[in-house]
Motif scaffolding. Structure first.
Motif, PDB file in Angstrom:
ATOM      1  N   MET A 125       0.848  -1.167   0.003  1.00  0.00           N
ATOM      2  CA  MET A 125      -0.092   0.058  -0.008  1.00  0.00           C
ATOM      3  C   MET A 125       0.919   1.128  -0.116  1.00  0.00           C
ATOM      4  O   MET A 125       1.677   1.210   0.675  1.00  0.00           O
ATOM      5  CB  MET A 125      -0.824  -0.025   1.414  1.00  0.00           C
ATOM      6  N   ASN A 126       0.628   1.951  -0.811  1.00  0.00           N
ATOM      7  CA  ASN A 126       1.490   3.368  -1.057  1.00  0.00           C
ATOM      8  C   ASN A 126       1.037   4.387   0.011  1.00  0.00           C
ATOM      9  O   ASN A 126       0.135   4.400   0.750  1.00  0.00           O
ATOM     10  CB  ASN A 126       1.366   3.989  -2.311  1.00  0.00           C
ATOM     11  N   ARG A 127       1.935   5.499   0.397  1.00  0.00           N
ATOM     12  CA  ARG A 127       1.793   6.454   1.163  1.00  0.00           C
ATOM     13  C   ARG A 127       0.520   7.365   1.104  1.00  0.00           C
ATOM     14  O   ARG A 127      -0.296   7.560   2.028  1.00  0.00           O
ATOM     15  CB  ARG A 127       2.952   7.303   1.148  1.00  0.00           C
ATOM     16  N   ARG A 128       0.104   7.473  -0.315  1.00  0.00           N
ATOM     17  CA  ARG A 128      -1.167   8.364  -0.440  1.00  0.00           C
ATOM     18  C   ARG A 128      -2.416   7.563  -0.131  1.00  0.00           C
ATOM     19  O   ARG A 128      -3.312   8.177   0.669  1.00  0.00           O
ATOM     20  CB  ARG A 128      -1.222   8.537  -1.798  1.00  0.00           C
ATOM     21  N   ALA A 129      -2.301   6.392  -0.289  1.00  0.00           N
ATOM     22  CA  ALA A 129      -3.529   5.602   0.130  1.00  0.00           C
ATOM     23  C   ALA A 129      -3.812   5.555   1.833  1.00  0.00           C
ATOM     24  O   ALA A 129      -4.802   5.683   2.150  1.00  0.00           O
ATOM     25  CB  ALA A 129      -3.643   4.149  -0.329  1.00  0.00           C
ATOM     26  N   ILE A 130      -2.532   5.398   2.533  1.00  0.00           N
ATOM     27  CA  ILE A 130      -2.688   5.344   3.873  1.00  0.00           C
ATOM     28  C   ILE A 130      -3.103   6.575   4.400  1.00  0.00           C
ATOM     29  O   ILE A 130      -3.967   6.802   5.330  1.00  0.00           O
ATOM     30  CB  ILE A 130      -1.174   5.123   4.421  1.00  0.00           C
ATOM     31  N   VAL A 131      -2.491   7.743   3.990  1.00  0.00           N
ATOM     32  CA  VAL A 131      -3.021   9.024   4.357  1.00  0.00           C
ATOM     33  C   VAL A 131      -4.560   9.140   3.971  1.00  0.00           C
ATOM     34  O   VAL A 131      -5.543   9.920   4.925  1.00  0.00           O
ATOM     35  CB  VAL A 131      -2.089  10.265   3.609  1.00  0.00           C
ATOM     36  N   ALA A 132      -4.876   8.982   2.773  1.00  0.00           N
ATOM     37  CA  ALA A 132      -6.809   8.811   2.504  1.00  0.00           C
ATOM     38  C   ALA A 132      -7.557   7.980   3.453  1.00  0.00           C
ATOM     39  O   ALA A 132      -8.448   8.454   4.012  1.00  0.00           O
ATOM     40  CB  ALA A 132      -6.725   8.114   1.152  1.00  0.00           C
TER      41      ALA A 132
END
Length: 153
Positions: free
Chosen positions: A1-8
């Motif tokens: 999972m990428n960083r942008r997905a985690i933030v979302a």
């Protein structure tokens, strides 16, 4: 999972938590909100029950108990920045709606009020009244410059 997905996911979770907390706001906040808007003596809500969105409380005006007030505050109307409150005063047959906007205020009233219920209010002004007041589609509308009353007989 990428960083942008985690933030979302974290942002979505915080927003969901915020809505869950808002949904649980107690009705006991209503008297505090009302008191901030008046001198605290005009209208009082006591023994508030339920939630801020759907609740009830004992209402009194200048110390005269009028009965139990039930209300429903539409959450969608708050999102649209135009709060709408539907209410009913138990034991009187009075009900109505209050709508607020930055440009206007509308209060609607329907039902019948036995004047004996408000006699203690009138006595303070040396008045007495008997009978009933009937409100049929009674509406008070106000903007920043003028107010108007309308109704049906």
């Amino acid at each position: 999972m990428n960083r942008r997905a985690i933030v979302a996911y974290i942002a979505f979770g915080l927003i969901a938590l915020g809505f869950a907390l808002l949904a649980q706001l107690p009705a006991s906040l209503a008297p505090r909100l009302l008191q901030d808007r008046s001198d605290g003596q005009s209208m009082r809500l006591d023994d508030a029950r339920g939630s801020l969105w759907r609740g009830s409380a004992e209402v009194s005006i200048t110390g005269v108990r009028l009965g139990s007030l039930d209300w429903y505050l539409s959450p969608l109307s708050l999102v649209l920045l135009s709060p709408r409150i539907d209410w009913q005063l138990d034991g009187t047959g009075l009900s109505g709606r209050i709508e607020l906007d930055e440009a206007f205020f509308i209060a609607q009233l329907d039902g019948t009020l036995d004047l004996k219920r408000i006699t203690p209010l009138l006595v303070r002004f040396g008045m007495d009244a008997e009978g009933r007041l009937r409100f049929d589609k009674f509406q008070l509308t106000s903007n920043r410059r003028e107010a108007s009353l309308a109704g049906r007989d």
